[in-house]
Design a protein around this motif. Structure first.
Motif, PDB file in Angstrom:
ATOM      1  N   UNK A 195       0.819  -1.210   0.000  1.00 52.15           N
ATOM      2  CA  UNK A 195       0.000   0.000   0.000  1.00 52.15           C
ATOM      3  C   UNK A 195       0.852   1.259   0.000  1.00 52.15           C
ATOM      4  N   UNK A 196       1.923   1.276   0.779  1.00 48.48           N
ATOM      5  CA  UNK A 196       2.768   2.476   0.790  1.00 48.48           C
ATOM      6  C   UNK A 196       3.428   2.684  -0.571  1.00 48.48           C
ATOM      7  N   UNK A 197       3.773   1.586  -1.245  1.00 49.82           N
ATOM      8  CA  UNK A 197       4.325   1.723  -2.603  1.00 49.82           C
ATOM      9  C   UNK A 197       3.273   2.262  -3.562  1.00 49.82           C
ATOM     10  N   UNK A 198       2.055   1.742  -3.471  1.00 53.86           N
ATOM     11  CA  UNK A 198       0.978   2.217  -4.340  1.00 53.86           C
ATOM     12  C   UNK A 198       0.717   3.699  -4.084  1.00 53.86           C
ATOM     13  N   UNK A 199       0.670   4.105  -2.820  1.00 51.46           N
ATOM     14  CA  UNK A 199       0.446   5.522  -2.503  1.00 51.46           C
ATOM     15  C   UNK A 199       1.572   6.385  -3.074  1.00 51.46           C
ATOM     16  N   UNK A 200       2.807   5.890  -2.970  1.00 53.86           N
ATOM     17  CA  UNK A 200       3.941   6.658  -3.492  1.00 53.86           C
ATOM     18  C   UNK A 200       3.864   6.764  -5.013  1.00 53.86           C
ATOM     19  N   UNK A 201       3.342   5.747  -5.669  1.00 47.44           N
ATOM     20  CA  UNK A 201       3.182   5.806  -7.128  1.00 47.44           C
ATOM     21  C   UNK A 201       2.111   6.834  -7.502  1.00 47.44           C
ATOM     22  N   UNK A 202       1.016   6.889  -6.737  1.00 47.33           N
ATOM     23  CA  UNK A 202       0.002   7.913  -6.997  1.00 47.33           C
ATOM     24  C   UNK A 202       0.647   9.299  -6.891  1.00 47.33           C
ATOM     25  N   UNK A 203       1.396   9.519  -5.813  1.00 46.87           N
ATOM     26  CA  UNK A 203       2.057  10.818  -5.644  1.00 46.87           C
ATOM     27  C   UNK A 203       3.026  11.094  -6.781  1.00 46.87           C
ATOM     28  N   UNK A 204       3.669  10.062  -7.301  1.00 44.62           N
ATOM     29  CA  UNK A 204       4.585  10.237  -8.432  1.00 44.62           C
ATOM     30  C   UNK A 204       3.826  10.697  -9.678  1.00 44.62           C
ATOM     31  N   UNK A 205       2.600  10.222  -9.853  1.00 40.99           N
ATOM     32  CA  UNK A 205       1.779  10.720 -10.958  1.00 40.99           C
ATOM     33  C   UNK A 205       1.458  12.201 -10.730  1.00 40.99           C
ATOM     34  N   UNK A 206       1.112  12.565  -9.489  1.00 44.47           N
ATOM     35  CA  UNK A 206       0.762  13.956  -9.185  1.00 44.47           C
ATOM     36  C   UNK A 206       1.923  14.892  -9.494  1.00 44.47           C
ATOM     37  N   UNK A 207       3.143  14.506  -9.138  1.00 48.52           N
ATOM     38  CA  UNK A 207       4.306  15.368  -9.366  1.00 48.52           C
ATOM     39  C   UNK A 207       5.024  15.031 -10.677  1.00 48.52           C
ATOM     40  N   UNK A 208       4.454  14.118 -11.465  1.00 49.02           N
ATOM     41  CA  UNK A 208       4.988  13.706 -12.775  1.00 49.02           C
ATOM     42  C   UNK A 208       6.439  13.226 -12.672  1.00 49.02           C
ATOM     43  N   UNK A 209       6.694  12.336 -11.711  1.00 47.97           N
ATOM     44  CA  UNK A 209       8.027  11.772 -11.506  1.00 47.97           C
ATOM     45  C   UNK A 209       8.142  10.457 -12.290  1.00 47.97           C
ATOM     46  N   UNK A 210       8.431  10.594 -13.563  1.00 47.75           N
ATOM     47  CA  UNK A 210       8.505   9.438 -14.448  1.00 47.75           C
ATOM     48  C   UNK A 210       9.617   8.469 -14.089  1.00 47.75           C
ATOM     49  N   UNK A 211      10.739   8.985 -13.610  1.00 50.65           N
ATOM     50  CA  UNK A 211      11.848   8.105 -13.228  1.00 50.65           C
ATOM     51  C   UNK A 211      11.421   7.164 -12.102  1.00 50.65           C
ATOM     52  N   UNK A 212      10.724   7.707 -11.111  1.00 50.58           N
ATOM     53  CA  UNK A 212      10.264   6.854 -10.001  1.00 50.58           C
ATOM     54  C   UNK A 212       9.206   5.863 -10.487  1.00 50.58           C
ATOM     55  N   UNK A 213       8.310   6.304 -11.349  1.00 54.81           N
ATOM     56  CA  UNK A 213       7.292   5.387 -11.866  1.00 54.81           C
ATOM     57  C   UNK A 213       7.952   4.211 -12.579  1.00 54.81           C
ATOM     58  N   UNK A 214       9.009   4.469 -13.325  1.00 57.91           N
ATOM     59  CA  UNK A 214       9.752   3.395 -13.989  1.00 57.91           C
ATOM     60  C   UNK A 214      10.414   2.485 -12.956  1.00 57.91           C
ATOM     61  N   UNK A 215      11.121   3.092 -12.001  1.00 60.07           N
ATOM     62  CA  UNK A 215      11.885   2.334 -11.006  1.00 60.07           C
ATOM     63  C   UNK A 215      10.977   1.474 -10.123  1.00 60.07           C
ATOM     64  N   UNK A 216       9.763   1.946  -9.863  1.00 57.48           N
ATOM     65  CA  UNK A 216       8.845   1.226  -8.974  1.00 57.48           C
ATOM     66  C   UNK A 216       8.000   0.192  -9.712  1.00 57.48           C
ATOM     67  N   UNK A 217       8.273   0.002 -10.981  1.00 57.06           N
ATOM     68  CA  UNK A 217       7.573  -0.975 -11.825  1.00 57.06           C
ATOM     69  C   UNK A 217       8.407  -2.249 -11.898  1.00 57.06           C
TER      70      UNK A 217
END
Length: 129
Positions: A30-52
């Protein structure tokens, strides 16, 4: 003090941003999913890739498209509906959520039941169940 984008009462800096800086700070699915949502909000594509997960990770072209889209919408809120397993000592789990955003003046919702597993000792997003 503003709450984190993910809906937690902590600030973004104390909550999801510290996971963006070090993914091992996501102790649960859940904390990872929440962090991914926040990454969408701040458009952090590098983190979205790394967390996949490495087997389902989008291409660099898809990352660029995702970042462009994430910047084009207005994120409203995240609702976590259900979590199964995905605790610190688990190796997999699922999180059902709704992510609300405005696009072209209309309220939209992503309703997803997501699968998370541990890869290299930390939580990553595998895909939709």
């Amino acid at each position: 003090m503003n709450n984190c984008y993910c809906g937690k009462l902590d600030s973004f800096k104390a909550c999801c941003h510290k996971i963006h800086l070090d993914i091992t700070n996501a102790l649960t699915a859940e904390s990872l999913m929440r962090s991914r949502y926040s990454a969408f909000v701040v458009a952090n594509g590098d983190y979205l890739q790394h967390s996949h997960h490495s087997t389902t990770r989008p291409s660099a072209r898809e990352k660029k498209s995702t970042v462009k889209w994430a910047k084009s919408v207005q994120w409203v809120k995240l609702e976590v509906l259900n979590t199964k397993e995905g605790l610190q000592n688990d190796s997999e789990g699922t999180v059902e959520f709704k992510a609300f955003y405005f696009e072209n003046g209309s309220l939209q919702c992503i309703h997803e039941n997501s699968k998370f597993i541990k890869e290299n000792g930390y939580w990553v997003y595998l895909g939709v169940v």
